[in-house]
Motif scaffolding. Structure first.
Motif, PDB file in Angstrom:
ATOM      1  N   SER B  50      -7.096  -2.685  -1.482  1.00 52.39           N
ATOM      2  CA  SER B  50      -5.845  -2.951  -0.800  1.00 52.39           C
ATOM      3  C   SER B  50      -5.995  -4.253  -0.033  1.00 52.39           C
ATOM      4  CB  SER B  50      -5.523  -1.813   0.167  1.00 52.39           C
ATOM      5  OG  SER B  50      -4.386  -2.119   0.936  1.00 52.39           O
ATOM      6  N   LEU B  96       1.874  -1.381  -1.791  1.00 53.12           N
ATOM      7  CA  LEU B  96       1.747  -0.450  -0.685  1.00 53.12           C
ATOM      8  C   LEU B  96       2.662  -0.882   0.454  1.00 53.12           C
ATOM      9  CD1 LEU B  96      -2.113   0.052  -0.543  1.00 53.12           C
ATOM     10  CD2 LEU B  96      -0.415   1.549  -1.567  1.00 53.12           C
ATOM     11  N   GLY B  98       4.527   0.556   4.336  1.00 50.50           N
ATOM     12  CA  GLY B  98       4.136   1.361   5.483  1.00 50.50           C
ATOM     13  C   GLY B  98       4.245   2.858   5.218  1.00 50.50           C
ATOM     14  N   ARG B  99       5.088   3.218   4.251  1.00 53.29           N
ATOM     15  CA  ARG B  99       5.256   4.631   3.915  1.00 53.29           C
ATOM     16  C   ARG B  99       4.291   5.103   2.848  1.00 53.29           C
ATOM     17  NH1 ARG B  99       8.089   7.861   1.904  1.00 53.29           N
ATOM     18  NH2 ARG B  99       7.736   9.595   3.303  1.00 53.29           N
ATOM     19  N   GLY B 100       3.492   4.184   2.342  1.00 54.41           N
ATOM     20  CA  GLY B 100       2.548   4.623   1.321  1.00 54.41           C
ATOM     21  C   GLY B 100       2.758   3.922   0.002  1.00 54.41           C
ATOM     22  N   ASN B 101       2.575   4.659  -1.054  1.00 58.08           N
ATOM     23  CA  ASN B 101       2.515   4.043  -2.371  1.00 58.08           C
ATOM     24  C   ASN B 101       3.866   3.997  -3.070  1.00 58.08           C
ATOM     25  OD1 ASN B 101       1.241   2.929  -4.550  1.00 58.08           O
ATOM     26  ND2 ASN B 101      -0.350   4.476  -4.632  1.00 58.08           N
ATOM     27  N   THR B 102       4.003   3.084  -3.989  1.00 63.00           N
ATOM     28  CA  THR B 102       5.087   3.111  -4.963  1.00 63.00           C
ATOM     29  C   THR B 102       4.446   3.348  -6.318  1.00 63.00           C
ATOM     30  OG1 THR B 102       4.941   0.745  -5.285  1.00 63.00           O
ATOM     31  CG2 THR B 102       6.498   1.521  -3.627  1.00 63.00           C
ATOM     32  N   GLU B 103       5.239   3.370  -7.359  1.00 60.85           N
ATOM     33  CA  GLU B 103       4.645   3.651  -8.659  1.00 60.85           C
ATOM     34  C   GLU B 103       3.648   2.569  -9.041  1.00 60.85           C
ATOM     35  OE1 GLU B 103       7.892   3.443  -8.119  1.00 60.85           O
ATOM     36  OE2 GLU B 103       8.830   1.982  -9.432  1.00 60.85           O
TER      37      GLU B 103
END
Lengths: 112, 115
Positions: B50, B96, B98-103
């Protein structure tokens, strides 16, 4: 410890009928779920996703249903087409998580 | 074309060889991943980078050594592998927030055979 499980390694469906692929998860922190499709000798391609705030998401012939209380999601493909024959992977992630956890995959075969 | 390119597509190497797998993404993503797919097993996450920092290493043997020189490139250096390391190695990238992951978007994979 497998957190995402696809208990059916294979599924065979007649062309034009509905294909239903199932996925179960154990981690209650998961809040984002995805389905990927994979052809031989290629990487998985993203198909459809659903957030835990929803119980259904539809995109053309593909619909994903989420049952949070049962920790279960399913992918419906209707009508099924020969080009849908592939391996389908279910995946999940939690809020703030930097990784997707995948199931073992289900090989879908659409028969003409 | 997914925007994630892996080379080579196929690799056969001996147990004493040293080789590298390369991955490049053109999607402006800030996270990159190495996955391993063995027959009849789930996709296994190996490494996560990351913002060019390794943030996860899932107990991968040291004969696999990742390198992420910038946000668009990821390498997997291989040395003294075992036949059981033969598998499809997949690179992926995602954005990535702030809410986490995307596909995640995957490359086509490198089919590795260790002889």
């Amino acid at each position: 410890d497998q957190q995402v499980k696809q208990n059916s390694p294979s599924l065979s469906v007649q062309e034009g009928r509905i294909s239903i692929l199932n996925c179960d998860y154990t981690n209650s922190m998961f809040d984002y779920f995805l389905w990927y499709k994979k052809y031989p000798a290629e990487g998985p391609t993203f198909l459809i996703s659903i957030s835990s705030i929803k119980d259904k998401n539809e995109d053309g012939r593909f619909t994903v249903f989420l049952n949070k209380s049962a920790k279960h999601l399913s992918l419906h493909i209707v009508p099924s087409q020969p080009g849908d024959s592939a391996v389908y992977f279910c995946a999940a992630s939690g809020e703030g998580a930097q990784k997707l956890v995948f199931g073992q995959g289900t090989r879908l075969t659409i028969n003409p | 074309e997914t925007g994630v390119t892996q080379t080579p597509r196929h690799l056969v190497m001996g147990m004493t060889n040293k080789k590298s797998l390369k991955c490049e993404q053109h999607l402006g993503h800030n996270a990159m991943y190495w996955y391993k797919q063995s027959a009849k097993k789930p996709l296994e996450l190996m490494f996560v980078y990351s913002l060019e920092e390794r943030v996860e290493n899932n107990s991968v043997p040291s004969r696999f050594s990742p390198e992420c020189p910038n946000s668009s490139h990821l390498f997997l250096h291989l040395h003294t592998l075992q036949p059981e390391d033969s598998a499809l190695y997949l690179c992926a990238s995602s954005h990535l927030t702030g809410r986490g992951n995307t596909e995640a978007f995957f490359g086509q994979g490198t089919r590795l055979t260790v002889v």
